[in-house]
Design a protein around this motif. Structure first.
Motif, PDB file in Angstrom:
ATOM      1  N   TYR A  38       0.834  -1.147  -0.143  1.00 17.69           N
ATOM      2  CA  TYR A  38       0.047   0.094  -0.095  1.00 17.69           C
ATOM      3  C   TYR A  38       0.773   1.203  -0.052  1.00 17.69           C
ATOM      4  O   TYR A  38       0.366   2.535  -0.530  1.00 17.69           O
ATOM      5  CB  TYR A  38      -1.009  -0.092   1.135  1.00 17.69           C
ATOM      6  CG  TYR A  38      -2.174  -0.585   0.708  1.00 17.69           C
ATOM      7  CD1 TYR A  38      -3.262  -0.041   0.259  1.00 17.69           C
ATOM      8  CD2 TYR A  38      -2.492  -1.918   1.109  1.00 17.69           C
ATOM      9  CE1 TYR A  38      -4.486  -0.516   0.026  1.00 17.69           C
ATOM     10  CE2 TYR A  38      -3.695  -2.632   0.972  1.00 17.69           C
ATOM     11  CZ  TYR A  38      -4.566  -1.969   0.352  1.00 17.69           C
ATOM     12  OH  TYR A  38      -6.020  -2.746   0.351  1.00 17.69           O
ATOM     13  N   THR A  39       2.125   1.234   0.364  1.00 19.29           N
ATOM     14  CA  THR A  39       2.873   2.418   0.615  1.00 19.29           C
ATOM     15  C   THR A  39       3.832   2.571  -0.615  1.00 19.29           C
ATOM     16  O   THR A  39       4.330   3.619  -0.573  1.00 19.29           O
ATOM     17  CB  THR A  39       3.690   2.526   2.092  1.00 19.29           C
ATOM     18  OG1 THR A  39       4.593   1.345   2.315  1.00 19.29           O
ATOM     19  CG2 THR A  39       2.541   2.560   3.241  1.00 19.29           C
ATOM     20  N   ILE A  40       4.227   1.415  -1.012  1.00 23.10           N
ATOM     21  CA  ILE A  40       5.171   1.598  -2.203  1.00 23.10           C
ATOM     22  C   ILE A  40       4.655   1.146  -3.553  1.00 23.10           C
ATOM     23  O   ILE A  40       4.542   1.711  -4.514  1.00 23.10           O
ATOM     24  CB  ILE A  40       6.312   0.851  -1.776  1.00 23.10           C
ATOM     25  CG1 ILE A  40       7.060   1.229  -0.436  1.00 23.10           C
ATOM     26  CG2 ILE A  40       7.721   0.855  -2.999  1.00 23.10           C
ATOM     27  CD1 ILE A  40       8.192   0.345   0.140  1.00 23.10           C
ATOM     28  N   TYR A  41       4.389  -0.106  -3.665  1.00 18.69           N
ATOM     29  CA  TYR A  41       3.837  -0.919  -4.920  1.00 18.69           C
ATOM     30  C   TYR A  41       2.869  -0.266  -5.452  1.00 18.69           C
ATOM     31  O   TYR A  41       2.736   0.164  -6.697  1.00 18.69           O
ATOM     32  CB  TYR A  41       3.897  -2.228  -4.848  1.00 18.69           C
ATOM     33  CG  TYR A  41       5.386  -2.674  -4.419  1.00 18.69           C
ATOM     34  CD1 TYR A  41       6.433  -3.246  -5.537  1.00 18.69           C
ATOM     35  CD2 TYR A  41       5.559  -3.357  -3.118  1.00 18.69           C
ATOM     36  CE1 TYR A  41       7.499  -3.543  -4.960  1.00 18.69           C
ATOM     37  CE2 TYR A  41       6.739  -3.673  -2.869  1.00 18.69           C
ATOM     38  CZ  TYR A  41       7.829  -3.893  -3.843  1.00 18.69           C
ATOM     39  OH  TYR A  41       9.055  -4.469  -3.418  1.00 18.69           O
ATOM     40  N   LEU A  42       1.632   0.042  -4.828  1.00 19.21           N
ATOM     41  CA  LEU A  42       0.461   0.403  -5.599  1.00 19.21           C
ATOM     42  C   LEU A  42       0.488   1.656  -5.864  1.00 19.21           C
ATOM     43  O   LEU A  42       0.021   2.100  -6.998  1.00 19.21           O
ATOM     44  CB  LEU A  42      -0.702   0.192  -4.078  1.00 19.21           C
ATOM     45  CG  LEU A  42      -2.071   0.601  -4.902  1.00 19.21           C
ATOM     46  CD1 LEU A  42      -2.610  -0.391  -6.097  1.00 19.21           C
ATOM     47  CD2 LEU A  42      -3.059   0.396  -3.484  1.00 19.21           C
ATOM     48  N   GLY A  82      -2.616  -3.147 -15.267  1.00 17.36           N
ATOM     49  CA  GLY A  82      -1.406  -3.229 -14.654  1.00 17.36           C
ATOM     50  C   GLY A  82      -1.403  -3.929 -13.115  1.00 17.36           C
ATOM     51  O   GLY A  82      -0.632  -4.561 -12.677  1.00 17.36           O
ATOM     52  N   GLY A  83      -2.431  -3.186 -12.539  1.00 21.54           N
ATOM     53  CA  GLY A  83      -2.673  -3.536 -11.037  1.00 21.54           C
ATOM     54  C   GLY A  83      -3.029  -5.256 -11.089  1.00 21.54           C
ATOM     55  O   GLY A  83      -2.934  -5.884 -10.061  1.00 21.54           O
ATOM     56  N   VAL A  84      -3.815  -5.706 -12.097  1.00 19.21           N
ATOM     57  CA  VAL A  84      -4.195  -7.185 -12.136  1.00 19.21           C
ATOM     58  C   VAL A  84      -3.143  -7.982 -12.076  1.00 19.21           C
ATOM     59  O   VAL A  84      -2.938  -8.837 -11.393  1.00 19.21           O
ATOM     60  CB  VAL A  84      -5.149  -7.351 -13.143  1.00 19.21           C
ATOM     61  CG1 VAL A  84      -5.373  -8.656 -13.392  1.00 19.21           C
ATOM     62  CG2 VAL A  84      -6.796  -6.702 -12.960  1.00 19.21           C
ATOM     63  N   ILE A  85      -2.256  -7.666 -13.011  1.00 21.57           N
ATOM     64  CA  ILE A  85      -0.909  -8.413 -13.148  1.00 21.57           C
ATOM     65  C   ILE A  85       0.064  -8.142 -11.920  1.00 21.57           C
ATOM     66  O   ILE A  85       0.532  -9.059 -11.406  1.00 21.57           O
ATOM     67  CB  ILE A  85      -0.123  -7.942 -14.455  1.00 21.57           C
ATOM     68  CG1 ILE A  85      -1.149  -8.154 -15.832  1.00 21.57           C
ATOM     69  CG2 ILE A  85       1.130  -8.656 -14.659  1.00 21.57           C
ATOM     70  CD1 ILE A  85      -0.353  -7.676 -17.077  1.00 21.57           C
ATOM     71  N   GLY A  86       0.216  -6.848 -11.292  1.00 22.55           N
ATOM     72  CA  GLY A  86       0.976  -6.849 -10.381  1.00 22.55           C
ATOM     73  C   GLY A  86       0.529  -7.461  -9.285  1.00 22.55           C
ATOM     74  O   GLY A  86       1.333  -7.875  -8.451  1.00 22.55           O
ATOM     75  N   GLY A  87      -0.995  -7.422  -8.939  1.00 22.08           N
ATOM     76  CA  GLY A  87      -1.559  -8.219  -7.833  1.00 22.08           C
ATOM     77  C   GLY A  87      -1.096  -9.569  -7.809  1.00 22.08           C
ATOM     78  O   GLY A  87      -0.732 -10.221  -6.972  1.00 22.08           O
ATOM     79  N   LEU A  88      -1.265 -10.057  -8.999  1.00 16.20           N
ATOM     80  CA  LEU A  88      -0.990 -11.679  -9.050  1.00 16.20           C
ATOM     81  C   LEU A  88       0.497 -11.963  -8.767  1.00 16.20           C
ATOM     82  O   LEU A  88       0.777 -12.518  -7.886  1.00 16.20           O
ATOM     83  CB  LEU A  88      -1.323 -12.112 -10.407  1.00 16.20           C
ATOM     84  CG  LEU A  88      -2.770 -12.242 -10.908  1.00 16.20           C
ATOM     85  CD1 LEU A  88      -2.756 -12.380 -12.544  1.00 16.20           C
ATOM     86  CD2 LEU A  88      -3.331 -13.376 -10.133  1.00 16.20           C
ATOM     87  N   LEU A  89       1.591 -11.087  -9.171  1.00 13.18           N
ATOM     88  CA  LEU A  89       2.753 -11.433  -9.165  1.00 13.18           C
ATOM     89  C   LEU A  89       3.240 -10.990  -7.173  1.00 13.18           C
ATOM     90  O   LEU A  89       3.862 -11.828  -6.738  1.00 13.18           O
ATOM     91  CB  LEU A  89       3.806 -10.430  -9.664  1.00 13.18           C
ATOM     92  CG  LEU A  89       3.593 -10.720 -11.366  1.00 13.18           C
ATOM     93  CD1 LEU A  89       4.560  -9.672 -12.011  1.00 13.18           C
ATOM     94  CD2 LEU A  89       4.136 -12.177 -11.410  1.00 13.18           C
ATOM     95  N   TYR A  90       2.622 -10.097  -6.750  1.00 10.76           N
ATOM     96  CA  TYR A  90       2.876  -9.670  -5.552  1.00 10.76           C
ATOM     97  C   TYR A  90       2.320 -10.613  -4.471  1.00 10.76           C
ATOM     98  O   TYR A  90       2.744 -11.112  -3.536  1.00 10.76           O
ATOM     99  CB  TYR A  90       2.400  -8.094  -5.140  1.00 10.76           C
ATOM    100  CG  TYR A  90       2.902  -7.512  -4.010  1.00 10.76           C
ATOM    101  CD1 TYR A  90       4.065  -6.964  -3.798  1.00 10.76           C
ATOM    102  CD2 TYR A  90       2.115  -8.036  -2.609  1.00 10.76           C
ATOM    103  CE1 TYR A  90       4.559  -6.683  -2.614  1.00 10.76           C
ATOM    104  CE2 TYR A  90       2.654  -7.132  -1.519  1.00 10.76           C
ATOM    105  CZ  TYR A  90       3.881  -6.546  -1.450  1.00 10.76           C
ATOM    106  OH  TYR A  90       4.504  -6.336  -0.355  1.00 10.76           O
TER     107      TYR A  90
END
Length: 210
Positions: A38-42, A82-90
């Motif tokens: 929440y503080t960096i990646y998002l 991008g959030g969907v892909i990034g969320g899966l990876l994270y």
């Protein structure tokens, strides 16, 4: 008396099964993983993709910058993807390794009222039962693991609604409000479960941080 005598072993068996499933389950940093998200990646991801989508929209429109709602809408759509892909990876790389949560719900062998009782203890709505503390702590870890996964997706899904809001959609506003309410409840329960783990941790054991 026979009926009562038969009932007692079954109750003991249910809790014994739950205790067996609870062995080895532990929170190893779910709070820290979610905080970094929440503080960096998002925020970094949203800013990057919104900016990139807006610039691509300008080029696609031949350099015209008069229709900013449309351009920003394109940016937020790209941020959603991008959030969907990034969320899966994270989730796979950071959230999953942050807890040993087992493969089976530890409360599966219990009856509905017993599961509700454990849930109330975790959320601070009833006193802690020391006799079943191993089970309730494991259930708290599994709850936090599930909520962490949901809280990764919760801020991503509304991104697809922002283009509707820019267009003045009342329906989109209601959906956004509902999403915010669900997010608030999820954060609240995640923190409550973390505080439960802190309160019930053995002396000298690493505390679970909310």
């Amino acid at each position: 008396m026979t009926g009562i005598d038969d009932l007692i072993p079954r109750s003991d068996d249910r809790w014994a099964t739950a205790t067996r499933r609870a062995q080895g389950i532990a929170d190893q940093g779910l709070g820290s993983a979610l905080k970094r998200y929440y503080t960096i990646y998002l925020p970094a991801g949203v800013i990057f993709f919104v900016a990139a989508g807006t610039v691509l929209g300008i080029f696609a429109l031949g350099g015209a910058t008069t229709d900013w709602p449309t351009l920003l809408g394109l940016g937020f759509i790209l941020a959603f993807l991008g959030g969907v892909i990034g969320g899966l990876l994270y989730n796979a790389k950071k959230v999953v390794p942050a807890a040993k949560s087992g493969r089976v719900d530890v409360l599966l062998s219990l009856e509905d009222e017993e599961r509700k009782g454990i849930r109330r203890q975790i959320l601070g709505k009833s006193p802690v039962d020391p006799d079943h503390l191993v089970v309730s702590r494991a259930a708290a870890v599994q709850l936090r693991k599930n909520l962490a996964r949901q809280l990764i997706w919760a801020p991503v899904l509304p991104l697809i609604l922002i283009p509707q809001l820019l267009g003045g959609s009342a329906f989109g506003s209601w959906l956004m409000a509902a999403g915010v309410a669900v997010w608030v409840l999820g954060v609240r329960d995640f923190q409550r479960a973390g505080r439960f783990l802190d309160r019930t941790a053995e002396p000298g054991a690493p505390d679970a941080k909310a």
